[in-house]
Design a protein around this motif. Structure first.
Motif, PDB file in Angstrom:
ATOM      1  N   SER A  59      43.327  72.378  49.120  1.00  0.00           N
ATOM      2  CA  SER A  59      42.324  73.417  48.698  1.00  0.00           C
ATOM      3  C   SER A  59      42.352  73.082  47.077  1.00  0.00           C
ATOM      4  O   SER A  59      43.164  72.410  46.498  1.00  0.00           O
ATOM      5  N   ARG A  60      41.071  73.717  46.472  1.00  0.00           N
ATOM      6  CA  ARG A  60      40.613  73.524  45.189  1.00  0.00           C
ATOM      7  C   ARG A  60      41.800  74.008  44.006  1.00  0.00           C
ATOM      8  O   ARG A  60      42.333  73.396  43.265  1.00  0.00           O
ATOM      9  N   SER A  61      42.616  75.087  44.358  1.00  0.00           N
ATOM     10  CA  SER A  61      43.865  75.503  43.856  1.00  0.00           C
ATOM     11  C   SER A  61      44.751  74.698  43.838  1.00  0.00           C
ATOM     12  O   SER A  61      45.790  74.497  42.706  1.00  0.00           O
ATOM     13  N   GLN A  62      45.148  74.007  45.024  1.00  0.00           N
ATOM     14  CA  GLN A  62      46.218  73.008  44.918  1.00  0.00           C
ATOM     15  C   GLN A  62      45.657  71.849  44.548  1.00  0.00           C
ATOM     16  O   GLN A  62      46.616  71.106  43.646  1.00  0.00           O
ATOM     17  N   ILE A  88      35.323  63.188  43.957  1.00  0.00           N
ATOM     18  CA  ILE A  88      35.585  64.394  45.022  1.00  0.00           C
ATOM     19  C   ILE A  88      34.330  65.195  45.181  1.00  0.00           C
ATOM     20  O   ILE A  88      33.388  65.353  44.649  1.00  0.00           O
ATOM     21  N   ALA A  89      34.292  65.974  46.510  1.00  0.00           N
ATOM     22  CA  ALA A  89      33.577  67.052  46.658  1.00  0.00           C
ATOM     23  C   ALA A  89      34.189  68.451  46.947  1.00  0.00           C
ATOM     24  O   ALA A  89      35.223  68.322  47.569  1.00  0.00           O
ATOM     25  N   LEU A  90      33.544  69.307  46.846  1.00  0.00           N
ATOM     26  CA  LEU A  90      34.021  70.721  47.151  1.00  0.00           C
ATOM     27  C   LEU A  90      33.379  71.193  48.286  1.00  0.00           C
ATOM     28  O   LEU A  90      32.167  71.190  48.389  1.00  0.00           O
ATOM     29  N   VAL A  91      33.967  71.673  49.244  1.00  0.00           N
ATOM     30  CA  VAL A  91      33.244  71.982  50.732  1.00  0.00           C
ATOM     31  C   VAL A  91      33.749  73.411  51.008  1.00  0.00           C
ATOM     32  O   VAL A  91      35.141  73.836  50.561  1.00  0.00           O
ATOM     33  N   ASP A  92      33.284  74.359  51.752  1.00  0.00           N
ATOM     34  CA  ASP A  92      33.846  75.693  52.071  1.00  0.00           C
ATOM     35  C   ASP A  92      34.862  75.495  53.166  1.00  0.00           C
ATOM     36  O   ASP A  92      34.875  74.303  54.126  1.00  0.00           O
ATOM     37  N   GLY A  97      36.416  81.905  54.180  1.00  0.00           N
ATOM     38  CA  GLY A  97      34.964  81.946  53.309  1.00  0.00           C
ATOM     39  C   GLY A  97      35.218  81.909  52.042  1.00  0.00           C
ATOM     40  O   GLY A  97      34.226  81.354  50.934  1.00  0.00           O
ATOM     41  N   ARG A  98      36.189  82.529  51.379  1.00  0.00           N
ATOM     42  CA  ARG A  98      36.533  82.643  49.639  1.00  0.00           C
ATOM     43  C   ARG A  98      37.112  81.286  49.247  1.00  0.00           C
ATOM     44  O   ARG A  98      36.795  81.017  48.115  1.00  0.00           O
ATOM     45  N   ARG A  99      37.609  80.401  50.076  1.00  0.00           N
ATOM     46  CA  ARG A  99      38.253  79.151  49.631  1.00  0.00           C
ATOM     47  C   ARG A  99      37.390  77.836  49.555  1.00  0.00           C
ATOM     48  O   ARG A  99      36.444  77.703  50.473  1.00  0.00           O
ATOM     49  N   LYS A 100      37.387  77.003  48.738  1.00  0.00           N
ATOM     50  CA  LYS A 100      36.945  75.563  48.726  1.00  0.00           C
ATOM     51  C   LYS A 100      37.954  74.799  48.810  1.00  0.00           C
ATOM     52  O   LYS A 100      39.040  74.837  48.332  1.00  0.00           O
ATOM     53  N   ASN A 101      37.691  73.733  49.667  1.00  0.00           N
ATOM     54  CA  ASN A 101      38.522  72.629  50.015  1.00  0.00           C
ATOM     55  C   ASN A 101      38.006  71.486  49.084  1.00  0.00           C
ATOM     56  O   ASN A 101      36.806  71.138  49.044  1.00  0.00           O
ATOM     57  N   VAL A 102      38.929  70.515  48.676  1.00  0.00           N
ATOM     58  CA  VAL A 102      38.358  69.320  47.888  1.00  0.00           C
ATOM     59  C   VAL A 102      38.587  68.145  48.999  1.00  0.00           C
ATOM     60  O   VAL A 102      39.626  67.927  49.773  1.00  0.00           O
ATOM     61  N   VAL A 103      37.747  67.284  49.114  1.00  0.00           N
ATOM     62  CA  VAL A 103      37.430  66.357  49.878  1.00  0.00           C
ATOM     63  C   VAL A 103      37.202  64.911  49.103  1.00  0.00           C
ATOM     64  O   VAL A 103      36.402  65.002  48.203  1.00  0.00           O
ATOM     65  N   PRO A 104      37.683  63.854  49.458  1.00  0.00           N
ATOM     66  CA  PRO A 104      37.270  62.527  49.017  1.00  0.00           C
ATOM     67  C   PRO A 104      36.211  62.361  49.265  1.00  0.00           C
ATOM     68  O   PRO A 104      35.626  62.597  50.514  1.00  0.00           O
TER      69      PRO A 104
END
Length: 145
Positions: A59-62, A88-92, A97-104
């Protein structure tokens, strides 16, 4: 790019810290005004790659917590800079729905795997050239042929 190593071999080289971003320091210095970015996001980028390969999310917070800075705003700044640089990119999050995940990004994956191949090639060249004697090979956990 030709790849003589399996994905598992690359993953293991990265997990064992054979791969570093030292060669990227000049690029970061040339493209980013903040020189501390290099030290602050390396661990985040490698952890993100490993979690991605293992099928895990971050997650973005992680991601913010993986930046070794004292203030949350500084952590957020460096994660945003990694996104701006295209690592990195941020994805839903599909489950929240409130959280964004970080992906390479493919750029980051290609860069890390190229570094892993280069590190493994260098290690193989040293071993093939016989620079390590039998005692050194045993201490390093390398089987002799």
């Amino acid at each position: 790019m030709a790849n003589r190593y399996s994905r598992d071999q690359l993953h293991e080289a990265i997990r064992r810290n054979i791969v570093t971003f030292d060669d990227r320091a000049a690029d970061v210095q040339g493209n980013v005004g903040e020189l501390r970015l290099h030290g602050f996001i390396d661990g985040l980028l490698l952890t993100l790659y490993l979690r991605h390969v293992e099928g895990k999310t971050l997650s973005r917070s992680q991601a913010w917590r993986l930046v070794p800075a004292d203030h949350l705003d500084t952590c957020k700044k460096y994660v945003a800079e990694a996104e701006r640089l295209g690592f990195i990119a941020l994805v839903d999050d599909p489950h929240d729905g409130r959280r964004k995940n970080v992906v390479p990004t493919p750029k980051l994956i290609d860069h890390i795997e190229a570094r892993a191949r280069a590190a493994l090639d260098a290690a193989a060249a040293i071993l093939q050239a016989g620079h390590l004697g039998g005692d050194s090979k045993r201490r390093a956990g390398i089987a002799e042929k």
